[in-house]
Design a protein around this motif. Structure first.
Motif, PDB file in Angstrom:
ATOM      1  N   ARG A 121       9.016   8.625  20.564  1.00 33.82           N
ATOM      2  CA  ARG A 121       8.868   7.912  19.268  1.00 33.82           C
ATOM      3  C   ARG A 121       8.412   6.618  19.316  1.00 33.82           C
ATOM      4  N   ASP A 122       8.862   5.539  20.393  1.00 29.45           N
ATOM      5  CA  ASP A 122       8.152   4.423  20.619  1.00 29.45           C
ATOM      6  C   ASP A 122       6.819   4.367  20.949  1.00 29.45           C
ATOM      7  N   LEU A 123       6.453   5.233  21.889  1.00 30.56           N
ATOM      8  CA  LEU A 123       5.093   5.316  22.401  1.00 30.56           C
ATOM      9  C   LEU A 123       4.202   5.596  21.222  1.00 30.56           C
ATOM     10  N   SER A 124       4.871   6.900  20.322  1.00 34.71           N
ATOM     11  CA  SER A 124       3.870   7.178  19.222  1.00 34.71           C
ATOM     12  C   SER A 124       3.813   6.276  18.052  1.00 34.71           C
ATOM     13  N   ASP A 125       4.891   5.660  17.966  1.00 33.06           N
ATOM     14  CA  ASP A 125       4.501   4.277  16.804  1.00 33.06           C
ATOM     15  C   ASP A 125       3.756   3.193  17.410  1.00 33.06           C
ATOM     16  N   THR A 126       3.885   2.891  18.565  1.00 31.78           N
ATOM     17  CA  THR A 126       2.936   1.853  19.204  1.00 31.78           C
ATOM     18  C   THR A 126       1.445   2.148  18.946  1.00 31.78           C
ATOM     19  N   TYR A 127       1.346   3.402  19.301  1.00 30.86           N
ATOM     20  CA  TYR A 127      -0.337   3.829  19.051  1.00 30.86           C
ATOM     21  C   TYR A 127      -0.652   4.552  18.168  1.00 30.86           C
ATOM     22  N   LYS A 128       0.181   4.642  17.171  1.00 28.65           N
ATOM     23  CA  LYS A 128      -0.131   5.399  15.782  1.00 28.65           C
ATOM     24  C   LYS A 128      -0.356   6.676  16.038  1.00 28.65           C
ATOM     25  N   LEU A 129       0.322   7.402  16.973  1.00 34.14           N
ATOM     26  CA  LEU A 129       0.016   8.847  17.266  1.00 34.14           C
ATOM     27  C   LEU A 129       0.752   9.757  16.608  1.00 34.14           C
ATOM     28  N   ALA A 130       1.499   9.483  15.591  1.00 34.26           N
ATOM     29  CA  ALA A 130       2.279  10.591  14.849  1.00 34.26           C
ATOM     30  C   ALA A 130       2.650  11.711  15.228  1.00 34.26           C
ATOM     31  N   VAL A 131       3.716  11.875  16.281  1.00 38.44           N
ATOM     32  CA  VAL A 131       3.787  12.860  17.237  1.00 38.44           C
ATOM     33  C   VAL A 131       5.434  13.214  16.846  1.00 38.44           C
ATOM     34  N   ASP A 132       5.803  14.273  16.468  1.00 39.65           N
ATOM     35  CA  ASP A 132       7.469  14.444  16.380  1.00 39.65           C
ATOM     36  C   ASP A 132       7.725  14.789  17.762  1.00 39.65           C
ATOM     37  N   PRO A 133       8.738  14.412  18.320  1.00 35.79           N
ATOM     38  CA  PRO A 133       9.313  14.577  19.718  1.00 35.79           C
ATOM     39  C   PRO A 133       9.961  15.938  19.677  1.00 35.79           C
ATOM     40  N   ASP A 134      10.579  16.322  18.440  1.00 29.52           N
ATOM     41  CA  ASP A 134      11.559  17.676  18.490  1.00 29.52           C
ATOM     42  C   ASP A 134      10.608  19.013  18.232  1.00 29.52           C
ATOM     43  N   ALA A 135       9.111  18.676  17.829  1.00 33.71           N
ATOM     44  CA  ALA A 135       8.601  19.801  17.360  1.00 33.71           C
ATOM     45  C   ALA A 135       8.092  20.647  18.499  1.00 33.71           C
ATOM     46  N   LEU A 136       8.017  21.897  18.620  1.00 32.51           N
ATOM     47  CA  LEU A 136       7.632  22.842  19.787  1.00 32.51           C
ATOM     48  C   LEU A 136       6.186  22.883  19.801  1.00 32.51           C
ATOM     49  N   VAL A 137       5.784  22.656  20.970  1.00 32.92           N
ATOM     50  CA  VAL A 137       4.409  22.499  21.354  1.00 32.92           C
ATOM     51  C   VAL A 137       3.630  23.594  20.777  1.00 32.92           C
ATOM     52  N   GLN A 138       3.933  24.875  20.838  1.00 37.25           N
ATOM     53  CA  GLN A 138       3.341  26.071  20.293  1.00 37.25           C
ATOM     54  C   GLN A 138       3.010  25.892  18.740  1.00 37.25           C
ATOM     55  N   ASP A 139       3.870  24.972  18.041  1.00 38.88           N
ATOM     56  CA  ASP A 139       3.704  24.832  16.416  1.00 38.88           C
ATOM     57  C   ASP A 139       2.570  23.993  16.293  1.00 38.88           C
ATOM     58  N   LEU A 140       2.156  23.083  17.158  1.00 38.97           N
ATOM     59  CA  LEU A 140       1.384  21.965  16.819  1.00 38.97           C
ATOM     60  C   LEU A 140      -0.110  22.229  16.995  1.00 38.97           C
ATOM     61  N   PRO A 141      -1.093  21.752  15.963  1.00 38.35           N
ATOM     62  CA  PRO A 141      -2.402  22.116  16.105  1.00 38.35           C
ATOM     63  C   PRO A 141      -2.920  21.226  17.326  1.00 38.35           C
ATOM     64  N   VAL A 142      -3.890  22.030  17.911  1.00 41.68           N
ATOM     65  CA  VAL A 142      -4.631  21.551  18.936  1.00 41.68           C
ATOM     66  C   VAL A 142      -5.112  19.938  19.211  1.00 41.68           C
ATOM     67  N   GLY A 143      -5.337  19.323  18.043  1.00 41.06           N
ATOM     68  CA  GLY A 143      -5.307  17.972  18.000  1.00 41.06           C
ATOM     69  C   GLY A 143      -3.924  17.166  18.557  1.00 41.06           C
ATOM     70  N   VAL A 144      -2.759  17.621  18.080  1.00 41.67           N
ATOM     71  CA  VAL A 144      -1.583  16.919  18.207  1.00 41.67           C
ATOM     72  C   VAL A 144      -1.173  17.131  19.652  1.00 41.67           C
ATOM     73  N   GLN A 145      -1.449  18.544  19.931  1.00 38.29           N
ATOM     74  CA  GLN A 145      -1.441  18.855  21.532  1.00 38.29           C
ATOM     75  C   GLN A 145      -2.078  18.014  22.312  1.00 38.29           C
ATOM     76  N   GLN A 146      -3.091  17.549  21.976  1.00 35.60           N
ATOM     77  CA  GLN A 146      -3.774  16.487  22.928  1.00 35.60           C
ATOM     78  C   GLN A 146      -3.136  15.533  22.872  1.00 35.60           C
ATOM     79  N   ARG A 147      -2.784  14.809  21.646  1.00 36.66           N
ATOM     80  CA  ARG A 147      -1.946  13.478  21.797  1.00 36.66           C
ATOM     81  C   ARG A 147      -0.844  13.755  22.760  1.00 36.66           C
ATOM     82  N   VAL A 148      -0.205  14.690  22.639  1.00 30.09           N
ATOM     83  CA  VAL A 148       0.857  15.149  23.511  1.00 30.09           C
ATOM     84  C   VAL A 148       0.598  14.912  25.067  1.00 30.09           C
ATOM     85  N   GLU A 149      -0.760  15.282  25.346  1.00 32.50           N
ATOM     86  CA  GLU A 149      -0.889  14.967  26.590  1.00 32.50           C
ATOM     87  C   GLU A 149      -1.166  13.576  26.904  1.00 32.50           C
ATOM     88  N   ILE A 150      -1.962  12.887  26.066  1.00 35.02           N
ATOM     89  CA  ILE A 150      -2.153  11.440  26.245  1.00 35.02           C
ATOM     90  C   ILE A 150      -0.570  10.838  26.478  1.00 35.02           C
TER      91      ILE A 150
END
Lengths: 505, 373, 383
Positions: A121-150
C-alpha cells in the motif's frame, strides 16, 4: 546509483550477441535502449541481471566493479528487472507475490501478510500505482500485473529498474499510465533502463537514448532526435515511417457481417450484434483497446469460435458455420494476433510453418505423402521474397526473432490467392524494419483486390493502413469513420464515446 | 567438486579402518566360486557335502513370487539347496516376474549348460514341456504339474494336498469356538482350490461324524466359489480378505495364497488368540516363525522332498518320467506338528486325526475334489 | 539452402552423447551395487588392511563376471541374440505406440491395456478358428491390430469429445483390460479343454509367426512398424498434422486442422501398434494367453520411448537395449555371478533416470550446456 557497463561481450558459439558494449546510466535517468528484435538488448540486460555470464567486460556500480552470478546477486546490489513475461503466481494475491522469496513471518512460521500488504500500500501510494494488495493476480489486467512486477522490484529496494519491452503488452491508456509511473520513479532518484523498439515512447519519456544494432552500440543520442533519425540508426538504412498508398479502388462487398453475436468462454457476451462489411480492394481497420471483443470477432470470422447468432457472408455465401479449414479453403487469409501461440508451431522448421495450412494442397502432397521438394522450393521462394532472416529453412521458427516469425506467418497467408485477409495485430512486437515491410505487403494485397481487415490496438497502424476505421468498444462497433478523423476523437470512441468509462481503473 | 571428493575419500578411509579389524578367513576348499543364494552360501560353511559332483549343474526357475516367498517357491528351492548340500552340485537359478518370461528363463538356464532344470508352478507347464522336447539331454522336473504323456526327460511333481487339507478341515472344525471357519485362495486355480476343497470336505466330515453344523466361509466345494485375493504377493489383500472372513464369525482361517496369506497370519495374531490360522505349503512355525503363536498346524506339501529326489535321480542317472504324486501314504504331503498348540488340541481329536489319516491312506475316506490329481 | 535428403534433428549428436554417458554412469553405479551385494567382496573388505589385494581381486571378479554375463548373455551367442530380439520386438512395438502418441501431445500410459486387448483378439482368432496356414496368422494379426486400435481409439474419442485427460483414461482402461483378461481366462470357451487352469487354449500352429533363423518373425514386423511410423511422422500429411497438434494445438487449429480428429487418429494408430506388441506375445513369444502374459511391456514401453527420445529410430535402439538388458540380466542371475535380478532392473531404471536428468549427466561429465536437449517427457502433462 550510477551503473556503468564497460566492454561487455557475450558470444553464443560463433555468434556474438553483444560486442564490447559500453553504457553509463546516471542516477534518476530514464535511459532508453533502442534496437530491433534480435539486436542484443535482452542479452545485455540478462547479463546485468545475473542470468547470463559475460565473456568479457565488467559492470561498475558507483565506480566499483560488481559481478552477478545469479539474479539474487543483482537484486542484492539494487538492480530490479521486469521481464516481458511476468514472473507472478496467478493464484496468489498481490501482497503474497511480493512477499514471495522473502516471506516475513511472525514466529512459528506464520506468514505476516499484514506487513506485506502495508508495504504494498505504501509503495503503491508513493508512486501512484493504484494496486490493491489483496487482489488475486489472475484477476488483474495485464497493465496492473506489470505494476505488481514493478512493485516487486521496488520492494527489493531497486535503484536501477530494467523494463524489458514493457509497452508491448499494454493498451494506449496503460502505456500513458506506465509513463507517468516511470516519471515519478525518476523524480525519486530511481534509474530506469527502458528497453523498447517504439520510437514514439522513446521520445516521450527518455532522457538519453542508446541504439544497439547487431550486438554493437551504434550511438547515444538525445530524445530531440527525429523519429526517422532514430529509425535509421536502428535499422541501418533509411526507413519510411509512412506507408505509401494510393486511394482504394473499391469493388464489390467481399465479406458481409450481420448482427453477429459471440458468447465467450466464460459465458459472457463478448461480441454484441456487430454488423459491417468489407469490399474488395479496401482496408477496414478495427480500432479499440485490447479486450473489447476484437479477438473473438476475428476468431468467429475464421470459424474458430461458433457465433451465437448472426450471419457471416463471403461473396454472398453464408460461412458462419464453417470450420477454420473450410474458411481458409474459401479464400480467407488469417494472421492471428499472437503468432507464437496461434500463428506458428515453434518447434517446426521455417519450411514446415510456411505450409502449415497448405500442406494438403495438391502442390505439397500426393495422397498421404508430403512433397518435400515442393515444400523446400516454396520455402526458398518465400524466404527470399519476404526477406525472412533465418540460418536455413530447416531452422525451427522459435529460433527466429519476433519480426521474422511474423514474416513467416504473413508470407504463408499471402502465398495463396485470397478473397479476404484478416490480420490481427500484424506488427505487434515487430521491429521497425519489418513493420515497414509487412505494411507494404498488406497494402499490395489490397491493391490486388483483396478485402482486408486489420485489427490493431496501435492507432499509428490503424491510421497508416485503413481506408475506413471501425471502432470497437465493449463488444460493439460504436462507429465506422474515415481515417481523416482526429486522433483525439477516435481515442474518445475507443473509450466508449464519452471518455468516462475508463476500463479497469 | 573437489571438496566433496575429499570428504568422500576421508569417510571411506575412516569406514574402512573401522571395518578393517577383521581377519582373513581361511580359503574355502572347493567353494567353486559360486554362492547362488543365502542358503547355499551358508551351506558352504556347514560340513562338506557327502558327495561331490562339481560338473553337475542343477537349476531352477521360480514362478512369480520369488524364492523367498516363505511358501511354494521357497519350499521347492529348499529341495534344490538340500540336493546341493548332499551331492555337491553347481547351481543356477532364475526368478520369474511374469508369465511372459518362463520360456526365456528356461532358455537362459539352458545357455548356462544346466544338467537338470526344475521349474516351479503349473503355469510353466507348457514352456517346460517344450524345452524338454527340444533338449533331450537335460532332465526336467516341474512342481505342481502332471503330464499325460511326458517325454522321457520330464517328470511332473504333483501333490494330493486335498488329503492333509481334509485333516486340517477336521482339525479346524474340532477347534473352532464360534462354529465358523474360513478359507481363501490366492487365485482360483486347481492347485489352490484343491486345498480349499479338502478343507471343506474335512469340515463336512466332522459335521457328519459329530452331528454338528460347523460352517465354512470363503469356499464352497459344490459351487466351486469363494474368496480370492487374485494376487499371491499382496499381503494387504490377504489381510483384508482374512478380516472379512473374521467379520463373518470365522475364528480359524486357512489362507491358501502364498505370501499374501501372511496378511491373514498378521490379522489372526492381532486378535491375541481369539482367531488362529492353519498355514499351507510349509510348516508355518518354521518358515514364518514370528507368527507361530497363531498357527495351529500347517498343511505341508513336500515339494522339497520331491525336488530333491528328482535332482538326485538325475545325478545318479536314475531319472524317469514316471510322475510323482505326493500323498499321505508316501509322506509327500502331511499335516505339520501342532507346536505351540500341542497342549490345546485334545488328545481325542489327535487320535481321530490319526484314524482319518489311515482311512485316507486306505481309501476308506474318498476325496471328491475335482482338482485332485 | 539445398535440400538434405535424410535430415536428422540438429541436436542428435549431443543427445546420443548424453544417452551414452547415462549408460556408462548407470553401469558404474551398477558396479558399486554388485560389490555391495556380493558376499565375498564384503567379507574381503573386512580385512582390507591386512590383505588389500583380496578386496580388489574379489571386486574385480564380481564386477567382471557380472558384466561379462550381461554381455555374453545378451549378444554372446546366436541363441542369446535371438532371445534379445524376441524380447525387444514387443517392446519396440509398444514403445512406438507411446512415441507416436507422444508426438501428438498425448501421454499414452495405456499401451499395456491396448496390448492385452490386441493379444486377446489375436489369441481368440488363433485358437478358436481353423484357417489355412498363411491366412490364419494374418487373420490373427489383423484381429490384434483391430483390437488394440479400438481400445486406443476409445481414449482418443474420449479426449477429443470430452477433453478427458488421456493419462487418467489410459490408466483406467489398463485396469479394465487386465480384469477382462482375468475374467476371460475363467471362461471355458477360453480355457484348454479338460482343464480349469487360467490359461487359454493354445494358438493353432498355423496362426503363429513363422521362425526365421530361430527368431520368430515378429522382430521383422517391429522394424517394419518403426519404418512405417517414421514415414508417417516425417513424410506424410497425417504425421505433419500429428506433430503440429502435438507441438502447438492452438496454431494447428488456427491453420485449419481438426485437433479432435488428430487426437483420435493418434490414439487409434498407437493402439494398433500396441496391439501388434500383443500379437508378438501371443503369436510369437508364447502360444497361449495367461493372466500376466504381457508382463510389464506396456509400462517398459514408456521408458523405451523416453529413452528413444520419442523418435522411431531411438525407440528401436532403446527397445533393443532393453531386450539385451533383460536377457543379459537373466544370464547374470543364472550364471556364475548370480547377480540378483533386482540389479538389472536397477540398471534399467538408472539409465532412464540419467537420461531424464541430462543436467546431472552433463555435470558429471562436464559437457557444455548446449549439449543435448532437455528431458523429452517434460511436456507430457501439459496437453
Amino acid at each position: 546509483m550510477q551503473l556503468e557497463i564497460r566492454g561487455l561481450t557475450k558470444r553464443f558459439g560463433t555468434f556474438t550477441a553483444n560486442d564490447h558494449i559500453d553504457l553509463t546510466i546516471e542516477p534518476g535517468e530514464i535511459h532508453c535502449l533502442l534496437g530491433e528484435n534480435g539486436a542484443g538488448k535482452s542479452t545485455l540486460m540478462n547479463m546485468l541481471y545475473g542470468l547470463l555470464e559475460p565473456d568479457e567486460g565488467e559492470v561498475l556500480l558507483d565506480g566499483k566493479p560488481a559481478t552477478f552470478a545469479t539474479p539474487g546477486d543483482a537484486i542484492e546490489a539494487g538492480i530490479g528487472m521486469v521481464h516481458q513475461h511476468f514472473m507472478l503466481v496467478p493464484v496468489f494475491t498481490v501482497a503474497e507475490n511480493i512477499m514471495l522469496g522473502r516471506e516475513q513471518t511472525r514466529g512459528l512460521g506464520v506468514l505476516n501478510r499484514a506487513s506485506a500488504a502495508t508495504l504494498v500500500r505504501d509503495l503503491s501510494d508513493t508512486y501512484k500505482l493504484a494496486v490493491d494488495p489483496d487482489a488475486l493476480v489472475q484477476d488483474l489486467p495485464v497493465g496492473v500485473q506489470q505494476r505488481v512486477e514493478i512493485l516487486k522490484a521496488l520492494a527489493n529496494n531497486a535503484e536501477v529498474l530494467i523494463l524489458d519491452e514493457p509497452t508491448a503488452v499494454l493498451t494506449p491508456q496503460e502505456i500513458d499510465e506506465l509513463m507517468s509511473i516511470m516519471d515519478s520513479l525518476r523524480k525519486d532518484g530511481t534509474s530506469i533502463v527502458f528497453i523498447t523498439h517504439k520510437l514514439r515512447e522513446v521520445k516521450a519519456i527518455g532522457d538519453k537514448i542508446t541504439v544497439i544494432r547487431r550486438g554493437k552500440v551504434v550511438g547515444t543520442t538525445e530524445p530531440t532526435a527525429s523519429e526517422s533519425e532514430l529509425a535509421e540508426m536502428m535499422v541501418g538504412r533509411g526507413v519510411k515511417l509512412v506507408v505509401d498508398k494510393d486511394d482504394a479502388d473499391v469493388g464489390e462487398v467481399a465479406l458481409d457481417v450481420k448482427n453477429l453475436t459471440v458468447i465467450g468462454a466464460r459465458g459472457t457476451t463478448v461480441v454484441r450484434d456487430v454488423s459491417f462489411d468489407v469490399r474488395a480492394g479496401e482496408i477496414l481497420g478495427i480500432a479499440g483497446v485490447q479486450g473489447n471483443g476484437q479477438t473473438e470477432l476475428v476468431k468467429a470470422l475464421l470459424g474458430l469460435v461458433r457465433p451465437a447468432s448472426g450471419r457471416i457472408q463471403l461473396e454472398g455465401r453464408n460461412i458462419s458455420r464453417h470450420s477454420p479449414r473450410q474458411s481458409l479453403e474459401e479464400g480467407i487469409g488469417y494472421i492471428p494476433e499472437d503468432r507464437s501461440h496461434d500463428g506458428n508451431v515453434g518447434s517446426f522448421s521455417v519450411r514446415e510453418n510456411l505450409v502449415l495450412d497448405l500442406y494438403k494442397h495438391d502442390e505439397y502432397s500426393r495422397g498421404l505423402a508430403l512433397n518435400l521438394r515442393a515444400m523446400s522450393a516454396n520455402a526458398e521462394q518465400r524466404i527470399d521474397e519476404f526477406d525472412i532472416r533465418t540460418q536455413s529453412m530447416n531452422s525451427s521458427v522459435s529460433a527466429l526473432s519476433g519480426g521474422n516469425q511474423q514474416k513467416v506467418v504473413v508470407a504463408r497467408e499471402l502465398s495463396r490467392s485470397l478473397k479476404v485477409l484478416i490480420a490481427s495485430q500484424p506488427t505487434r512486437g515487430v521491429d521497425v524494419g519489418s513493420i515497414e515491410f509487412i505494411h507494404k505487403r498488406i497494402v499490395a494485397e489490397r491493391d490486388k483486390g483483396t478485402a482486408v481487415i486489420i485489427v490493431s490496438t496501435e492507432l499509428d497502424e490503424i491510421f497508416a493502413l485503413s481506408d475506413r476505421i471501425a471502432v470497437m468498444y465493449d463488444g460493439r462497433i460504436v462507429d465506422i469513420v474515415s481515417p481523416n478523423i482526429l486522433r483525439d476523437e477516435i481515442g474518445l470512441l475507443m473509450a466508449g464515446g464519452g471518455g468516462t468509462a475508463k476500463k479497469n481503473a | 567438486m573437489k571438496k566433496t571428493a575429499q570428504v568422500v575419500a576421508l569417510t571411506s578411509v575412516l569406514a574402512l579402518s573401522l571395518a578393517a579389524c577383521g581377519d582373513r578367513p581361511k580359503e574355502n576348499a572347493g567353494a567353486g566360486g559360486s554362492s547362488p543364494s543365502d542358503e547355499a552360501a551358508s551351506s558352504s560353511a556347514a560340513p562338506s557335502p557327502t558327495a561331490s559332483n562339481p560338473d553337475f549343474k542343477a537349476c531352477m526357475v521360480s514362478d512369480s513370487g520369488g524364492f523367498d516367498d516363505k511358501s511354494f517357491n521357497q519350499t521347492s528351492h529348499d529341495g534344490l539347496v538340500n540336493a546341493v548340500k548332499k551331492l555337491g552340485l553347481k547351481t543356477g537359478e532364475v526368478e520369474s516376474q511374469s508369465d511372459s518370461e518362463y520360456a526365456d528363463n528356461i532358455a537362459a538356464l539352458l545357455r548356462e549348460d544346466c544338467n537338470a532344470i526344475v521349474t516351479v508352478g503349473f503355469l510353466l507347464g507348457d514352456a517346460t514341456e517344450a524345452a524338454a522336447k527340444k533338449n533331450p539331454d537335460v532332465d526336467f522336473a516341474i512342481v505342481d504339474y502332471g503330464y499325460a504323456k511326458p517325454p522321457k526327460n520330464l517328470r511332473g511333481l504333483s501333490f494330493n494336498t486335498a488329503e492333509p487339507s481334509f485333516m486340517a478341515g477336521y482339525l479346524a472344525a474340532g477347534m473352532t469356538k464360534s462354529g465358523v471357519v474360513g478359507t481363501f485362495g490366492g487365485a482360483k486355480i486347481p492347485t489352490v482350490t484343491i486345498f480349499m476343497d479338502g478343507f471343506w470336505e474335512g469340515v463336512q466330515y466332522w459335521n457328519k461324524q459329530k452331528d454338528d453344523s460347523v460352517q465354512v466361509v470363503g469356499w464352497d466345494e459344490k459351487s466351486q466359489s469363494g474368496s480370492f485375493t487374485d494376487d499371491f504377493e499382496d499381503k494387504i489383500a490377504g489381510q483384508d480378505t482374512a478380516d472379512n472372513l473374521m467379520s463373518q464369525g470365522a475364528d480359524i482361517i486357512f489362507p491358501v495364497a502364498g505370501p499374501a496369506g501372511l496378511g491373514a497370519l498378521e490379522s489372526a495374531q492381532a486378535t491375541n488368540g481369539e482367531v488362529n490360522a492353519i498355514w499351507v505349503d510349509t510348516d508355518g512355525c518354521l518358515s514364518a516363525a514370528e507368527y507361530c503363536d497363531a498357527i495351529i498346524s500347517s498343511v505341508m506339501k513336500g515339494m522339497d522332498v520331491a525336488v530333491e529326489k528328482a535332482i538326485s535321480d538325475s545325478v545318479g542317472d536314475k531319472f524317469t518320467s514316471d510322475p510323482y504324486v505326493g500323498t499321505l501314504d508316501n509322506g509327500g504331503v502331511q499335516l505339520a506338528p501342532f507346536h505351540e498348540f500341542d497342549g490345546d488340541v485334545p488328545q481325542e481329536l489327535k487320535d481321530e486325526l490319526d484314524t482319518i489319516k489311515q482311512d485316507l491312506v486306505d481309501g476308506k475316506i474318498k476325496i471328491t475334489s475335482p482338482s485332485a490329481p | 539452402m539445398r535440400e538434405r535428403p535424410l535430415r536428422l534433428p540438429a541436436s542428435w549428436l549431443p543427445s546420443v552423447k548424453v544417452t551414452m554417458a547415462s549408460m556408462v554412469l548407470a553401469l558404474l553405479v551398477g558396479a558399486l551395487l554388485i560389490l555391495v551385494s556380493d558376499r565375498q567382496v564384503i567379507e574381503s573388505f573386512r580385512y582390507f588392511f591386512s590383505y588389500p589385494w583380496d578386496a580388489f581381486r574379489h571386486s574385480g571378479e564380481a564386477i567382471g563376471e557380472s558384466y561379462k554375463a550381461l554381455v555374453s548373455g545378451s549378444v554372446g551367442s546366436w541363441s542369446a541374440i535371438t532371445a534379445t530380439l524376441e524380447r525387444a520386438a514387443p517392446l519396440i512395438c509398444a514403445g512406438l505406440a507411446v512415441t507416436l502418441a507422444f508426438r501428438a501431445g498425448l501421454f499414452n500410459i495405456g499401451a499395456q491395456g491396448q496390448l492385452i486387448v490386441g493379444a486377446v483378439c489375436a489369441g481368440y482368432v488363433g485358437f478358436h478358428y481353423e484357417l489355412p496356414p498363411v491366412v490364419h496368422v494374418l487373420a490373427a494379426l489383423l484381429a490384434a491390430l483391430v483390437g488394440g486400435a479400438l481400445w486406443g481409439g476409445i481414449i482418443g474419442v474420449l479426449k477429443a469429445r470430452t477433453g478427458a485427460h488421456e493419462v487418467i483414461t489410459t490408466i483406467m482402461l489398463n485396469y479394465v483390460a487386465a480384469a477382462l483378461l482375468t475374467y476371460l481366462l475363467t471362461k471355458e470357451s477360453f480355457q484348454q479343454p479338460g482343464s480349469n487352469n487360467p490359461r487359454s487354449e493354445k494358438v493353432d500352429a498355423a496362426a503363429t509367426f513363422p521362425s526365421i533363423l530361430g527368431v520368430h518373425s515378429g522382430i521383422v514386423l517391429a522394424v517394419l512398424a518403426a519404418v512405417g511410423v517414421w514415414w508417417l511422422l516425417e513424410r506424410s500429411t497425417v504425421g505433419f498434422e500429428l506433430r503440429a497438434v502435438g507441438a502447438n494445438a492452438d496454431a494447428s487449429r488456427t491453420a485449419g486442422m481438426s485437433v479432435a480428429n488428430v487426437y483420435t487418429l493418434a490414439m487409434v494408430v498407437a493402439g494398433l501398434l500396441a496391439g501388434l506388441a500383443g500379437a508378438q506375445q501371443v503369436l510369437g513369444h508364447q502360444d497361449s494367453l495367461t493372466a500376466s502374459f504381457g508382463g510389464s511391456i506396456g509400462f517398459d514401453a514408456i521408458t523405451v520411448a523416453l529413452l528413444g527420445r520419442a523418435t522411431p529410430l531411438g525407440t528401436v535402439l532403446a527397445g533393443l537395449l532393453f531386450g539385451a538388458l533383460s536377457t543379459g540380466g537373466l544370464a547374470m542371475q543364472a550364471g556364475a555371478a548370480s547377480t540378483p535380478l533386482a540389479l538389472t532392473q536397477v540398471l534399467q531404471a538408472l539409465i532412464v533416470l540419467f537420461v531424464a536428468a541430462p543436467a546431472l549427466v552433463k555435470a558429471v561429465f562436464r559437457f557444455r550446456e548446449s549439449d543435448g536437449g532437455g528431458a523429452v517427457m517434460a511436456k507430457g502433462w501439459n496437453s
